[in-house]
Design a protein around this motif. Structure first.
Motif, mmCIF file in Angstrom:
data_model
loop_
_atom_site.group_PDB
_atom_site.id
_atom_site.type_symbol
_atom_site.label_atom_id
_atom_site.label_comp_id
_atom_site.label_asym_id
_atom_site.label_seq_id
_atom_site.Cartn_x
_atom_site.Cartn_y
_atom_site.Cartn_z
ATOM 1 N N ILE A 381 0.838 -1.209 0.000
ATOM 2 C CA ILE A 381 0.000 0.000 0.000
ATOM 3 C C ILE A 381 0.866 1.249 0.000
ATOM 4 O O ILE A 381 0.585 2.226 -0.722
ATOM 5 C CB ILE A 381 -0.933 -0.018 1.223
ATOM 6 C CG1 ILE A 381 -1.938 -1.171 1.092
ATOM 7 C CG2 ILE A 381 -1.668 1.311 1.367
ATOM 8 C CD1 ILE A 381 -2.777 -1.396 2.334
ATOM 9 N N ILE A 385 0.851 4.180 -2.810
ATOM 10 C CA ILE A 385 0.587 5.572 -2.426
ATOM 11 C C ILE A 385 1.689 6.483 -2.943
ATOM 12 O O ILE A 385 1.417 7.569 -3.492
ATOM 13 C CB ILE A 385 0.450 5.688 -0.895
ATOM 14 C CG1 ILE A 385 -0.848 5.027 -0.427
ATOM 15 C CG2 ILE A 385 0.472 7.150 -0.459
ATOM 16 C CD1 ILE A 385 -1.002 4.965 1.078
ATOM 17 N N SER A 388 1.279 6.949 -6.595
ATOM 18 C CA SER A 388 0.165 7.851 -6.879
ATOM 19 C C SER A 388 0.562 9.307 -6.668
ATOM 20 O O SER A 388 0.202 10.186 -7.463
ATOM 21 C CB SER A 388 -1.032 7.503 -5.993
ATOM 22 O OG SER A 388 -1.460 6.172 -6.222
ATOM 23 N N ILE A 389 1.314 9.556 -5.596
ATOM 24 C CA ILE A 389 1.766 10.932 -5.319
ATOM 25 C C ILE A 389 2.673 11.422 -6.444
ATOM 26 O O ILE A 389 2.549 12.580 -6.908
ATOM 27 C CB ILE A 389 2.490 10.994 -3.959
ATOM 28 C CG1 ILE A 389 1.493 10.734 -2.825
ATOM 29 C CG2 ILE A 389 3.172 12.347 -3.771
ATOM 30 C CD1 ILE A 389 2.140 10.599 -1.461
#
Length: 414
Positions: A381, A385, A388-389
């Protein structure tokens, strides 16, 4: 419903961009893949190593205090080494004194080690770590018996020549027979086997010795066989769960030891109270530093990958300027155009992150001896994340430029 349609439309545009420029996209995604692989790879390795070492630390007891001559950590003070050297070793009568007087201890035990001890049975022989223990040792550190039994209190108190063997020792000395009730030689003494310990396997750091290569015998038998004079060793105290931080046990032990040794109020302690939790905390700080270093090393690769994704998005905006103009002329809002390109950027970074995590997962299948590499869901995860950032940061400016285009100028771009 509109949000779902927007996501599906953005997904379609992203897939079209992938298909039309596969080579360019793959080369740009390599930076994200390598960056996520570096960060999650370091995190996974450190987590696995920390779990292995802390598991080994738990083998020397949890919620316990060791009364010893030497401290495990010397701290930052200027303390002459000879002061530690001149300290007396904890003695058997001090163990008995603490056992009789401590109120904040569940169990009190004493132990000592002798390494490189030759054990023989006929033509079979093996070197072992011989550990002398008192009866309550099993309450502090579990000694799981799979065959036979643990020591009886009378055997420990009288120091009888009985032994509990580790799995490797048992296999080496008695390869073809049941060892229970049989005898073997150790330093000229004959010992009878009463139990076999469960096989635990090798760990990277075996604090207190590898269990499978140990021979447990009563403490007084150990002192009779391996040393002379007054018996000494390490005293181990197990506190109650209600004693937070073991502060009550530590304070009571300090007072009783000072009383037993006749120390005046002005004299400093001539013993050390060591705790596995302190070692675990020090290791936690070390592993935290390694994680931080790995993150910043991987971040450089991610930045390079981010530049590549941003380049793809700028080119994608330029190539689709005419389409953007048509969409806006048909009523598409700015946020629709913005989200469309931002989703595409995030989607591309997630693909790179997925392949980076996949490489870490494949790494977990490599044989690394006693170290089991485990890719945890939290690290997966975290990797997604971070990807994605990077996608948002890389795509926000191109997406903003696309959303701000004048529809008339955009349509005339071709």
């Amino acid at each position: 419903m509109k949000v779902l349609l927007l996501i599906l439309e953005s997904f379609r545009f992203a897939m079209n961009a992938l298909r039309e420029n596969i080579l360019r996209t793959v080369l740009s995604l390599l930076g994200v893949t390598v960056g996520i692989f570096s960060i999650i790879g370091v995190y996974t390795m450190v987590d696995s190593l920390e779990s292995n070492i802390k598991g080994s630390l738990s083998s020397i007891g949890t919620n316990v205090i060791y009364v010893q001559k030497w401290p495990w950590f010397f701290g930052g003070g200027d303390y002459p080494w000879w002061k530690y050297f001149m300290r007396p070793e904890p003695k058997y009568d001090e163990f008995k004194y603490l056992k009789e007087n401590l109120e904040h201890a569940q169990s009190v035990a004493m132990m000592d080690f002798s390494s490189g001890v030759s054990c023989k049975k006929g033509s079979n022989s093996i070197e072992a770590l011989c550990q002398g223990i008192t009866y309550d040792f099993t309450d502090i550190t579990e000694v799981p018996i799979v065959n036979g039994r643990y020591f009886a209190p009378q055997e420990v108190e009288s120091g009888r020549n009985v032994a509990i063997l580790g799995a490797d020792i048992s296999d080496a000395l008695f390869p073809d027979s049941d060892p229970i009730g049989q005898s073997f030689k150790m330093k000229g003494q004959t010992l009878t086997v009463i139990g076999i310990q469960e096989r635990k396997g090798k760990q990277i750091a075996d604090f207190g010795g590898e269990p499978d290569q140990k021979v447990y015998i009563p403490f007084l038998a150990h002192k009779r066989i391996f040393s002379s004079g007054e018996p000494y060793g390490d005293i181990v105290l197990k506190g109650f769960d209600t004693d937070e931080g073991l502060l009550e046990l530590e304070g009571e032990t300090t007072g009783l030891m000072r009383t037993k040794r006749g120390l005046r109020p002005t004299q400093e302690d001539n013993f050390a109270l060591n705790r596995p939790e302190a070692a675990a905390a020090a290791l936690g700080q070390l592993f935290g530093t390694i994680r931080t270093s790995g993150f910043f090393i991987g971040l450089f690769s991610l930045l390079i990958g981010g530049f590549g994704i941003a380049n793809i998005m700028f080119v994608s905006v330029k190539e689709r300027t005419n389409i953007i103009g048509i969409q806006k002329s048909l009523g598409a809002k700015n946020f629709f155009i913005l989200f469309q390109f931002l989703f595409e950027s995030v989607f591309l970074c997630l693909i790179g992150g997925f392949f980076g995590i996949l490489l870490v997962y494949l790494l977990s299948f490599l044989p690394l001896g006693s170290l089991d590499i485990i890719l945890t869901s939290s690290n997966i995860i975290f990797g997604l994340i971070i990807a994605s950032i990077i996608g948002v940061v890389s795509g926000i400016i191109p997406a903003w430029q696309a959303a701000r285009l004048d529809p008339v100028i955009a349509i005339r771009s071709k």
